[in-house]
Motif scaffolding. Structure first.
Motif, PDB file in Angstrom:
ATOM      1  N   VAL A   1       1.270 -22.051 -13.439  1.00 37.89           N
ATOM      2  CA  VAL A   1       1.138 -21.660 -12.028  1.00 37.89           C
ATOM      3  C   VAL A   1       2.454 -21.036 -11.595  1.00 37.89           C
ATOM      4  O   VAL A   1       3.507 -21.676 -11.690  1.00 37.89           O
ATOM      5  CB  VAL A   1       0.803 -22.872 -11.136  1.00 37.89           C
ATOM      6  N   PRO A   2       2.429 -19.786 -11.131  1.00 39.86           N
ATOM      7  CA  PRO A   2       3.682 -19.119 -10.732  1.00 39.86           C
ATOM      8  C   PRO A   2       4.428 -19.899  -9.655  1.00 39.86           C
ATOM      9  O   PRO A   2       3.812 -20.506  -8.769  1.00 39.86           O
ATOM     10  CB  PRO A   2       3.197 -17.762 -10.197  1.00 39.86           C
ATOM     11  N   THR A   3       5.735 -19.855  -9.732  1.00 36.07           N
ATOM     12  CA  THR A   3       6.566 -20.564  -8.760  1.00 36.07           C
ATOM     13  C   THR A   3       6.288 -20.089  -7.341  1.00 36.07           C
ATOM     14  O   THR A   3       6.299 -20.879  -6.393  1.00 36.07           O
ATOM     15  CB  THR A   3       8.057 -20.357  -9.089  1.00 36.07           C
ATOM     16  N   SER A   4       6.030 -18.789  -7.170  1.00 39.14           N
ATOM     17  CA  SER A   4       5.781 -18.256  -5.835  1.00 39.14           C
ATOM     18  C   SER A   4       4.522 -18.865  -5.220  1.00 39.14           C
ATOM     19  O   SER A   4       4.483 -19.138  -4.015  1.00 39.14           O
ATOM     20  CB  SER A   4       5.651 -16.735  -5.884  1.00 39.14           C
ATOM     21  N   VAL A   5       3.504 -19.113  -6.042  1.00 36.95           N
ATOM     22  CA  VAL A   5       2.268 -19.720  -5.542  1.00 36.95           C
ATOM     23  C   VAL A   5       2.506 -21.185  -5.191  1.00 36.95           C
ATOM     24  O   VAL A   5       2.020 -21.681  -4.163  1.00 36.95           O
ATOM     25  CB  VAL A   5       1.132 -19.583  -6.584  1.00 36.95           C
ATOM     26  N   ILE A   6       3.254 -21.883  -6.018  1.00 32.01           N
ATOM     27  CA  ILE A   6       3.556 -23.289  -5.748  1.00 32.01           C
ATOM     28  C   ILE A   6       4.352 -23.428  -4.455  1.00 32.01           C
ATOM     29  O   ILE A   6       4.046 -24.271  -3.598  1.00 32.01           O
ATOM     30  CB  ILE A   6       4.335 -23.901  -6.924  1.00 32.01           C
ATOM     31  N   LYS A   7       5.367 -22.583  -4.304  1.00 32.66           N
ATOM     32  CA  LYS A   7       6.158 -22.632  -3.068  1.00 32.66           C
ATOM     33  C   LYS A   7       5.312 -22.235  -1.864  1.00 32.66           C
ATOM     34  O   LYS A   7       5.481 -22.775  -0.765  1.00 32.66           O
ATOM     35  CB  LYS A   7       7.375 -21.721  -3.192  1.00 32.66           C
TER      36      LYS A   7
ATOM     37  N   ARG B   1      13.759 -11.853  -0.675  1.00 34.93           N
ATOM     38  CA  ARG B   1      14.890 -11.282  -1.416  1.00 34.93           C
ATOM     39  C   ARG B   1      14.595 -11.159  -2.906  1.00 34.93           C
ATOM     40  O   ARG B   1      15.201 -10.332  -3.595  1.00 34.93           O
ATOM     41  CB  ARG B   1      16.129 -12.151  -1.204  1.00 34.93           C
ATOM     42  N   GLU B   2      13.682 -11.966  -3.417  1.00 33.45           N
ATOM     43  CA  GLU B   2      13.365 -11.921  -4.837  1.00 33.45           C
ATOM     44  C   GLU B   2      12.387 -10.811  -5.189  1.00 33.45           C
ATOM     45  O   GLU B   2      12.037 -10.650  -6.362  1.00 33.45           O
ATOM     46  CB  GLU B   2      12.809 -13.279  -5.286  1.00 33.45           C
ATOM     47  N   GLY B   3      11.936 -10.058  -4.191  1.00 31.10           N
ATOM     48  CA  GLY B   3      11.082  -8.900  -4.466  1.00 31.10           C
ATOM     49  C   GLY B   3       9.632  -9.134  -4.088  1.00 31.10           C
ATOM     50  O   GLY B   3       9.173 -10.260  -3.906  1.00 31.10           O
ATOM     51  N   MET B   4       8.905  -8.008  -3.988  1.00 32.29           N
ATOM     52  CA  MET B   4       7.509  -8.060  -3.547  1.00 32.29           C
ATOM     53  C   MET B   4       6.604  -8.790  -4.535  1.00 32.29           C
ATOM     54  O   MET B   4       5.582  -9.353  -4.148  1.00 32.29           O
ATOM     55  CB  MET B   4       6.984  -6.646  -3.319  1.00 32.29           C
ATOM     56  N   ARG B   5       6.973  -8.773  -5.816  1.00 33.55           N
ATOM     57  CA  ARG B   5       6.137  -9.448  -6.812  1.00 33.55           C
ATOM     58  C   ARG B   5       6.104 -10.954  -6.603  1.00 33.55           C
ATOM     59  O   ARG B   5       5.193 -11.625  -7.059  1.00 33.55           O
ATOM     60  CB  ARG B   5       6.635  -9.137  -8.226  1.00 33.55           C
ATOM     61  N   ARG B   6       7.091 -11.484  -5.926  1.00 34.87           N
ATOM     62  CA  ARG B   6       7.103 -12.902  -5.563  1.00 34.87           C
ATOM     63  C   ARG B   6       6.692 -13.104  -4.107  1.00 34.87           C
ATOM     64  O   ARG B   6       5.957 -14.041  -3.791  1.00 34.87           O
ATOM     65  CB  ARG B   6       8.492 -13.506  -5.790  1.00 34.87           C
ATOM     66  N   PHE B   7       7.182 -12.241  -3.240  1.00 38.37           N
ATOM     67  CA  PHE B   7       6.960 -12.445  -1.807  1.00 38.37           C
ATOM     68  C   PHE B   7       5.486 -12.284  -1.427  1.00 38.37           C
ATOM     69  O   PHE B   7       4.965 -13.064  -0.620  1.00 38.37           O
ATOM     70  CB  PHE B   7       7.819 -11.459  -1.014  1.00 38.37           C
ATOM     71  N   ILE B   8       4.811 -11.299  -2.004  1.00 34.20           N
ATOM     72  CA  ILE B   8       3.409 -11.066  -1.627  1.00 34.20           C
ATOM     73  C   ILE B   8       2.502 -12.219  -2.064  1.00 34.20           C
ATOM     74  O   ILE B   8       1.729 -12.743  -1.250  1.00 34.20           O
ATOM     75  CB  ILE B   8       2.914  -9.712  -2.176  1.00 34.20           C
TER      76      ILE B   8
ATOM     77  N   PHE C   1       3.361 -15.289  -2.563  1.00 34.12           N
ATOM     78  CA  PHE C   1       3.800 -16.409  -1.727  1.00 34.12           C
ATOM     79  C   PHE C   1       3.169 -16.317  -0.342  1.00 34.12           C
ATOM     80  O   PHE C   1       2.575 -17.283   0.159  1.00 34.12           O
ATOM     81  CB  PHE C   1       5.327 -16.384  -1.628  1.00 34.12           C
ATOM     82  N   THR C   2       3.277 -15.154   0.288  1.00 34.62           N
ATOM     83  CA  THR C   2       2.750 -14.966   1.639  1.00 34.62           C
ATOM     84  C   THR C   2       1.229 -15.058   1.666  1.00 34.62           C
ATOM     85  O   THR C   2       0.650 -15.679   2.572  1.00 34.62           O
ATOM     86  CB  THR C   2       3.201 -13.606   2.195  1.00 34.62           C
ATOM     87  N   VAL C   3       0.588 -14.458   0.683  1.00 38.35           N
ATOM     88  CA  VAL C   3      -0.878 -14.507   0.615  1.00 38.35           C
ATOM     89  C   VAL C   3      -1.357 -15.949   0.477  1.00 38.35           C
ATOM     90  O   VAL C   3      -2.340 -16.362   1.104  1.00 38.35           O
ATOM     91  CB  VAL C   3      -1.382 -13.643  -0.563  1.00 38.35           C
ATOM     92  N   THR C   4      -0.649 -16.742  -0.327  1.00 42.83           N
ATOM     93  CA  THR C   4      -1.017 -18.158  -0.494  1.00 42.83           C
ATOM     94  C   THR C   4      -0.907 -18.909   0.828  1.00 42.83           C
ATOM     95  O   THR C   4      -1.816 -19.658   1.209  1.00 42.83           O
ATOM     96  CB  THR C   4      -0.104 -18.820  -1.553  1.00 42.83           C
ATOM     97  N   VAL C   5       0.198 -18.703   1.545  1.00 38.96           N
ATOM     98  CA  VAL C   5       0.405 -19.381   2.826  1.00 38.96           C
ATOM     99  C   VAL C   5      -0.687 -18.997   3.822  1.00 38.96           C
ATOM    100  O   VAL C   5      -1.314 -19.866   4.455  1.00 38.96           O
ATOM    101  CB  VAL C   5       1.792 -19.036   3.406  1.00 38.96           C
ATOM    102  N   ILE C   6      -0.943 -17.705   3.972  1.00 40.37           N
ATOM    103  CA  ILE C   6      -1.919 -17.234   4.962  1.00 40.37           C
ATOM    104  C   ILE C   6      -3.323 -17.724   4.617  1.00 40.37           C
ATOM    105  O   ILE C   6      -4.079 -18.160   5.501  1.00 40.37           O
ATOM    106  CB  ILE C   6      -1.890 -15.693   5.045  1.00 40.37           C
ATOM    107  N   THR C   7      -3.678 -17.696   3.346  1.00 36.42           N
ATOM    108  CA  THR C   7      -5.017 -18.136   2.938  1.00 36.42           C
ATOM    109  C   THR C   7      -5.202 -19.627   3.173  1.00 36.42           C
ATOM    110  O   THR C   7      -6.277 -20.068   3.591  1.00 36.42           O
ATOM    111  CB  THR C   7      -5.270 -17.799   1.453  1.00 36.42           C
ATOM    112  N   ILE C   8      -4.155 -20.410   2.916  1.00 36.70           N
ATOM    113  CA  ILE C   8      -4.243 -21.857   3.174  1.00 36.70           C
ATOM    114  C   ILE C   8      -4.458 -22.114   4.658  1.00 36.70           C
ATOM    115  O   ILE C   8      -5.293 -22.938   5.043  1.00 36.70           O
ATOM    116  CB  ILE C   8      -2.974 -22.569   2.676  1.00 36.70           C
ATOM    117  N   LEU C   9      -3.725 -21.405   5.509  1.00 37.40           N
ATOM    118  CA  LEU C   9      -3.874 -21.593   6.952  1.00 37.40           C
ATOM    119  C   LEU C   9      -5.255 -21.149   7.429  1.00 37.40           C
ATOM    120  O   LEU C   9      -5.822 -21.740   8.354  1.00 37.40           O
ATOM    121  CB  LEU C   9      -2.789 -20.812   7.695  1.00 37.40           C
TER     122      LEU C   9
END
Length: 510
Positions: free
Chosen positions: A109-115, A371-378, A380-388
């Protein structure tokens, strides 16, 4: 179990116990479950899971990461008894995952998804605790989306207690406190609970109009001994086995609880001063056994919890004995000292959960991911928004799909390189190639001019998809008709030049 570190394990166990009481109660309230269910889950985590775990410092109990799932599941399944069936089934699944050695799933599981998952949980915790922090009773809490109802008829004393608790929790994490070893050993949540009870008694006594009512305190049903404790435990509703939704909830709990456990295990191993490694497969078995027991005795599901585990390590714990001591103290306090726990204001627990949620979703985390780039940020953000917007499992799945897209895109772009100079072309496989690279390769093959030369270099690829090899074979077969010379370099073991060799040494097809 070794008793060599008894002088360290006893104080550490006491510290973890003091941290666990408010967290167990707060998580139970945030989950929409009976408060006793959170406390019993802490006992099971300390006494049952610890006996089967291979981790020296990990402490298990009810986790903030499952509050969203539990809250939705209890409502969806129609009651806590039906939910307990899902907890039992989740435990069985975890046990099987341990037996089949699936303890490494966390690494996939990618770190960005876990975070993103943790940040989503944190935001839900923060949003869900505002009404209780403002003094609204549990049975009449307004929605966070209704500001008029939210800020009307608030309790001044409850708000004061919540602000005091938040301020003290923030202060207790500052370097000025951590530099003093004696102060650092005192758990912040314990001071918050004691201070809140004192404020409640003093202010409520001096100003009766501000006094908190029964609905603003923890209600354990007047427990006065072990008999009442057993009598208040909810039993699983076996009729729920006929409800298909129970199995969906069970799978969700098993996946999320296992991920949180494995992540906590990795984190706590890094804090271990003795640098020991905790066996993940054995931990999944221990968690599975623990959750089966939780379902049978009417407790919330448990996971390995980093908050309590890190408190254990920081307090000097060295073996599993400290976790056993914490579980034993929980059992004694609930069975014989429940009337003291009922003095804790709900606003205090709301503040503890607000602080926990903030740490999970702190603004710096979002900035770091950006700061770590779109490959991590997107992702990460998609996971947060979908959970909400939906739920925890859907958020993790959508985040995984998003991460997979970036992975495939990266592989698609870097797998093939096509270079042309005049009538000479080089098609180079720089890594393993799959059907995803088929269209790009076809475009390169189509660009080879008649009577030209093509080198297909596959030395850098360990694997070539059969679809790719099929297209290469077809091109080689038809190359003679177009007068094209094809040289293959290690294309799945095939190396050589295809065509008639001219005196110049250049092979051409007639």
């Amino acid at each position: 179990m070794s008793f060599r570190h008894l002088s360290r394990d006893i104080p550490a166990g006491i510290v973890v116990f003091l941290v666990a009481i408010p967290l167990c109660l707060g998580i139970a309230l945030a989950s929409g479950a009976p408060p006793i269910a959170g406390l019993v889950a802490g006992m099971v985590g300390g006494l049952v899971v610890t006996m089967f775990s291979g981790s020296a410092l990990s402490v298990s109990g009810p986790a903030a990461g499952l509050t969203v799932i539990v809250l939705d599941a209890i409502e969806q399944l129609g009651g806590f008894g039906a939910f307990l069936i899902a907890v039992i089934l989740a435990g069985v699944l975890q046990l099987l995952m341990g037996v089949f050695k699936l303890g490494r799933i966390g690494a996939f599981v990618p770190t960005s998804v876990i975070k993103g998952m943790l940040a989503g949980i944190g935001l839900i915790l923060v949003l869900g605790q505002f009404p209780m922090a403002l003094g609204h009773p549990l049975d009449d809490m307004p929605a966070i989306t209704d500001p008029v109802a939210l800020f009307s008829d608030i309790s001044p004393l409850a708000t004061l207690i919540a602000l005091f608790s938040l301020g003290l929790l923030v202060l207790w994490e500052q370097p000025i406190i951590k530099r003093h070893r004696a102060l650092a050993l005192i758990p912040g949540p314990l001071l918050v609970v004691i201070g809140s009870i004192v404020i409640d008694r003093l202010v409520g006594g001096a100003m009766p109009g501000w006094a908190l009512g029964a609905g603003h305190h923890i209600d354990l049903g007047g427990l006065s001994g072990p008999t009442e404790l057993i009598g208040q435990m909810t039993h699983p509703d076996l009729e729920a086995l006929a409800n298909p939704a129970v199995y969906t909830v069970a799978i969700t709990i098993a996946i999320i609880a296992s991920l949180e456990t494995l992540l906590s295990l990795e984190a706590i191993d890094k804090l271990d001063p003795l640098k020991r490694h905790s066996p993940p497969h054995r931990e999944l078995k221990a968690q599975g056994i623990g959750n089966v027991v939780c379902g049978l005795v009417g407790a919330l599901p448990v996971t390995a919890v980093i908050v309590r585990s890190s408190a254990n390590a920081n307090a000097g714990g060295r073996t599993r004995l400290s976790s056993l001591i914490h579980g034993s103290l929980l059992l004694v306090s609930v069975a014989f000292l429940a009337m003291w726990l009922e003095l804790i204001p709900l606003a205090t627990l709301a503040a503890i959960l607000l602080h926990t949620g903030y740490k999970l979703a702190r603004p710096a985390l979002f900035l770091d991911q950006y700061r770590e780039g779109m490959r991590r940020f997107i992702p990460f953000t998609v996971t947060v928004i979908t959970i909400l917007a939906t739920d925890l499992l859907m958020g993790v799945l959508v985040g995984l799909v998003c991460s997979l897209y970036f992975l495939l895109q990266s592989g698609y772009r870097s797998a093939i390189a096509c270079t042309r100079r005049g009538e000479h072309m080089l098609l180079k496989f720089q890594q393993d190639v799959s059907f995803l690279n088929r269209e790009e390769m076809r475009q390169c093959l189509d660009a080879v001019p008649d009577n030209g030369e093509l080198i297909i270099d596959a030395i850098g690829a360990n694997y070539i998809d059969p679809d790719i090899r099929e297209d290469i074979d077809r091109f080689v077969e038809n190359a003679a008709a177009r007068g094209i010379v094809v040289e293959l370099r290690d294309v799945e073991g095939t190396t050589g030049t295809f065509g008639d060799v001219e005196p110049s040494g250049i092979a051409r097809t007639a």
